[in-house]
Each structure stands twice: as structure tokens, then as C-alpha cells.
Motif scaffolding. Structure first.
Motif, PDB file in Angstrom:
ATOM      1  N   GLY A  52       0.788  -1.292  -0.059  1.00 20.04           N
ATOM      2  CA  GLY A  52      -0.040   0.061  -0.010  1.00 20.04           C
ATOM      3  C   GLY A  52       0.879   1.432  -0.001  1.00 20.04           C
ATOM      4  O   GLY A  52       1.647   1.440  -1.109  1.00 20.04           O
ATOM      5  N   ALA A  53       0.803   1.947   1.336  1.00 16.59           N
ATOM      6  CA  ALA A  53       1.488   3.272   1.226  1.00 16.59           C
ATOM      7  C   ALA A  53       3.116   2.921   1.088  1.00 16.59           C
ATOM      8  O   ALA A  53       3.912   3.923   0.738  1.00 16.59           O
ATOM      9  CB  ALA A  53       1.147   3.983   2.604  1.00 16.59           C
ATOM     10  N   ASP A  54       3.660   1.991   1.496  1.00 19.28           N
ATOM     11  CA  ASP A  54       5.057   1.822   1.204  1.00 19.28           C
ATOM     12  C   ASP A  54       5.651   1.746  -0.072  1.00 19.28           C
ATOM     13  O   ASP A  54       6.573   2.085  -0.121  1.00 19.28           O
ATOM     14  CB  ASP A  54       5.551   0.271   1.657  1.00 19.28           C
ATOM     15  N   GLN A  55       4.498   1.587  -1.092  1.00 18.99           N
ATOM     16  CA  GLN A  55       4.951   1.620  -2.466  1.00 18.99           C
ATOM     17  C   GLN A  55       5.357   3.263  -2.722  1.00 18.99           C
ATOM     18  O   GLN A  55       5.858   3.545  -3.693  1.00 18.99           O
ATOM     19  CB  GLN A  55       4.000   1.397  -3.233  1.00 18.99           C
ATOM     20  N   PHE A  56       4.817   4.203  -1.928  1.00 18.49           N
ATOM     21  CA  PHE A  56       5.366   5.554  -2.115  1.00 18.49           C
ATOM     22  C   PHE A  56       6.881   5.808  -1.933  1.00 18.49           C
ATOM     23  O   PHE A  56       7.313   6.810  -2.446  1.00 18.49           O
ATOM     24  CB  PHE A  56       4.221   6.346  -1.348  1.00 18.49           C
ATOM     25  N   ILE A  57       7.494   4.990  -1.025  1.00 18.75           N
ATOM     26  CA  ILE A  57       8.729   5.569  -0.714  1.00 18.75           C
ATOM     27  C   ILE A  57       9.702   4.361  -1.225  1.00 18.75           C
ATOM     28  O   ILE A  57      10.880   4.685  -0.866  1.00 18.75           O
ATOM     29  CB  ILE A  57       8.806   5.653   0.888  1.00 18.75           C
ATOM     30  N   ARG A  58       9.401   3.393  -1.671  1.00 18.14           N
ATOM     31  CA  ARG A  58      10.448   2.085  -2.152  1.00 18.14           C
ATOM     32  C   ARG A  58      11.084   3.006  -3.187  1.00 18.14           C
ATOM     33  O   ARG A  58      12.591   2.569  -3.295  1.00 18.14           O
ATOM     34  CB  ARG A  58       9.650   0.981  -2.427  1.00 18.14           C
ATOM     35  N   PRO A  59      10.608   3.572  -4.208  1.00 17.58           N
ATOM     36  CA  PRO A  59      11.480   4.251  -4.958  1.00 17.58           C
ATOM     37  C   PRO A  59      12.617   5.224  -4.351  1.00 17.58           C
ATOM     38  O   PRO A  59      13.632   5.506  -5.144  1.00 17.58           O
ATOM     39  CB  PRO A  59      10.678   5.046  -6.054  1.00 17.58           C
ATOM     40  N   LEU A  60      12.342   5.452  -3.415  1.00 15.70           N
ATOM     41  CA  LEU A  60      13.400   6.527  -2.766  1.00 15.70           C
ATOM     42  C   LEU A  60      14.330   5.815  -1.729  1.00 15.70           C
ATOM     43  O   LEU A  60      15.377   6.450  -1.144  1.00 15.70           O
ATOM     44  CB  LEU A  60      12.685   7.600  -1.939  1.00 15.70           C
ATOM     45  N   GLN A  61      14.058   4.616  -1.566  1.00 18.04           N
ATOM     46  CA  GLN A  61      15.016   3.737  -0.446  1.00 18.04           C
ATOM     47  C   GLN A  61      16.450   3.713  -0.709  1.00 18.04           C
ATOM     48  O   GLN A  61      17.064   4.046   0.130  1.00 18.04           O
ATOM     49  CB  GLN A  61      14.263   2.368  -0.550  1.00 18.04           C
ATOM     50  N   ASN A  62      16.628   3.327  -1.959  1.00 18.90           N
ATOM     51  CA  ASN A  62      18.267   3.026  -2.298  1.00 18.90           C
ATOM     52  C   ASN A  62      18.847   4.648  -2.442  1.00 18.90           C
ATOM     53  O   ASN A  62      19.933   4.618  -1.901  1.00 18.90           O
ATOM     54  CB  ASN A  62      18.500   2.334  -3.659  1.00 18.90           C
TER      55      ASN A  62
END
Length: 327
Positions: A52-62
Motif C-alpha cells: 500500500g503506502a510503502d510503495q510511495f517510498i520504495r523508489p526512494l529507498q536506495n
């Protein structure tokens, strides 16, 4: 001055010097700790189901992990409309190693509805990343195909239509209750564990409508989900063809923001560092494009603006809950 008085004065002077020395040492240790931050992984709790909302920040994780030199670990902690995960962050040490990424409703509406010892005062806002309106959808083959048809049906059959949301007190629930009040209709609310399960129920014919995030609804249009209206003040850039409730003559608008928070008392230098990383990453055209593909709008708010918005939303939510008399 007497000998006794002189001794007392010297004792006070020694105590003052010792206190000043302790304060200087503490300040030095704090400064050293900040220079060494971070020296281990940072845990970002997302208080909703994975996907869900975790998909908003996964592109910024690395990107963030590389900038900090330590892993940014995303941990989905579900329960109580986001309150379980939020509480874990509230009670964590304010050292910058446990942060929260959540929708603002988890800190404004959910604690009030569930009578929880949790509020925005327990957190230090860092930066906002995403803002989304919600989408009200029916299904193809139903007795209505647009908002006007839905409202006619709802007025003709009080409590004859049902709608699903991610739960009692969720932002989709609040906006739907606001819609019902503005339109003078009564519907049956059916709470689900998430929008995805509500959409499955909609397609199965178990409920008549669903209110949820565009990212959960729009990809299923080809399977029979029929978007009717969006809840923002104006049409979203990623939903340009979908009208708003205001366009339909209903004085209702509600958008939820998703941002980062730290436990209250976290050092300002840590907050500033994270805010800078979030705002820089969120402004990356590649990130914005990825969010738009998933029907999410990027709305970057720095610490002062996010703090101001949260305070306004908290007051507005308290008023709305009082007006709706939700239990």
C-alpha cells in the motif's frame, strides 16, 4: 563575609562550575552523536499492509540509504487503522533511528475515534511527500453509471446501497460520510481490512460502491470497476477526466497527505537532514513520473509548512468528527 559564608560561596561556585562542565560535556556528546549519525540502519515504519503506502517510498529507498551510508529499512506494521505502527514510533527513542511514514488521518482521526492515547503532539513532522484525493467507484452493470445516477438511487433507497472503505475512521470513510450528509442520503458502511479487499467485494457484487485511493481503484477499471467522482478541490493531474464532488454541486473536498514523522524530541539536525533527503528525492522527475503512473500526486511540504498543515488538519478533523457524530 564570614568564614562560613565564604565556604558556602566557594561550594556554590564549585557546584556551578561542575554543572556547567557537565552541560558542556553533554553538549559535546550530543554534537558528536549528530556528527556520527547514522551509524546503523534506520527503520521506517509504515502502519499499513505491505503493498500500500510503502510503495510511495520504495523508489526512494536506495537513494536515501546511499546518502546516509546506512540502510533505510521499510517495515509494514498493521493494525487499528495505522495506530499500532504509529504507537511504536511514538514510544521509540527520539534518536532518528525509528521514523514513521503515514497518512495524516492515522494521527488525527483514528486516535479520536478509537479513544487512543495518541496525537500529532507525539510526533515531529519532517516532510510531506504524497497527496491523494479519493475515488468513489461503482461497477459496470450496476443500476447507475455516474454520480447523478448513484445519488438518485441512494435517495430512492435509504440504506439500500452499501459502500466499502479501508475501515472506520479512515479518510475514505470520513469523506463518504461527508458526501452522504451533503447529498442528504443514507448508505450502509462496510469496513474492510484495506481498499484492495473492498474492491474484490465490489466486483463480486457484495457491496455497491467503494471509496479508496486512485492507485487501488484505477488499475482495475478494465476488470469492471467504474470510477464516478474524485474528492479533491480540483481535478487531479493524474485523473484529469474524472470530475470532483464540487463540480457536482456538493461542498465536499478531502485529500490525504502521506509524510514522514519522527518521535517528539528528535534532534532538529536529524529532522532537517531527513527533510532535505525527502524533498530532493521527491523532486526527482523519475520519482514524480513513477508516482503519476500509479495515480499518485507528489506534494512536497518542508518542515514548517508540513507542521502548519498538520495543525490545521487536526483542528478540522476534530470539527468534522463532531459534526458527523461518528462512533
Amino acid at each position: 563575609m564570614t568564614v562560613k559564608g565564604t565556604e558556602m560561596a566557594m561550594s556554590m561556585t564549585r557546584r556551578g562550575a561542575m554543572a556547567a562542565g557537565a552541560a558542556l560535556a553533554l553538549g559535546a556528546r550530543g554534537a558528536h552523536a549528530q556528527r556520527g549519525y547514522p551509524d546503523r540502519a534506520i527503520r521506517v515504519i509504515v502502519p499499513y499492509a505491505a503493498g500500500g503506502a510503502d510503495q510511495f517510498i520504495r523508489p526512494l529507498q536506495n537513494r536515501i540509504s546511499q546518502a546516509l551510508g546506512q540502510p533505510m529499512v521499510i517495515d509494514s506494521v498493521t493494525g487499528a487503522g495505522g495506530a499500532v505502527g504509529a504507537t511504536r514510533v511514538k514510544t521509540a527513542a527520539p534518536d532518528g533511528y525509528t521514523l514513521l511514514f503515514a497518512g495524516t488521518g492515522a494521527l488525527t482521526a483514528v486516535p479520536r475515534l478509537q479513544h487512543l492515547p495518541l496525537s500529532i503532539a507525539d510526533f515531529a513532522p519532517i516532510a510531506n511527500l504524497i497527496a491523494i484525493p479519493y475515488v468513489l467507484a461503482g461497477r459496470r452493470g450496476a443500476r447507475f453509471t455516474d454520480l447523478a445516477g448513484f445519488l438518485r438511487e441512494a435517495k430512492a433507497r435509504p440504506e439500500g446501497l452499501s459502500y466499502g472503505t479501508p475501515g472506520v475512521g479512515s479518510t475514505p470513510h470520513l469523506v463518504m460520510e461527508s458526501l452522504c450528509r451533503a447529498a442528504g442520503v443514507t448508505l450502509l458502511h462496510v469496513p474492510y481490512s484495506g481498499v484492495s479487499t473492498a474492491v474484490v467485494a465490489l466486483l463480486a457484487g457484495d457491496i455497491d460502491l467503494v471509496m479508496g485511493a486512485p492507485s487501488a481503484i484505477m488499475p482495475l477499471v478494465e476488470r469492471g470497476v467504474l470510477p464516478l467522482v474524485q474528492t479533491g478541490a480540483q481535478r487531479s493531474a493524474v485523473l484529469p477526466d474524472l470530475p470532483t464532488l464540487r463540480e457536482a454541486g456538493l461542498d465536499v473536498e478531502l485529500v490525504t497527505r502521506f509524510g514522514f514523522f519522527a518521535p517528539k524530541g528528535t534532534d532538529a539536525a536529524v529532522l532537517d537532514r531527513w527533510a532535505s533527503l525527502i524533498l530532493e528525492g521527491g523532486a526527482d522527475p523519475a520519482f514524480i513520473e513513477a508516482m503519476h503512473r500509479a495515480y499518485n500526486d507528489v506534494e512536497l511540504l518542508d518542515r514548517p509548512r508540513f507542521q502548519s498543515f498538520i495543525a490545521q488538519e487536526d483542528a478540522a478533523t476534530a470539527r468534522l468528527l463532531g459534526e458527523l457524530n461518528l462512533r
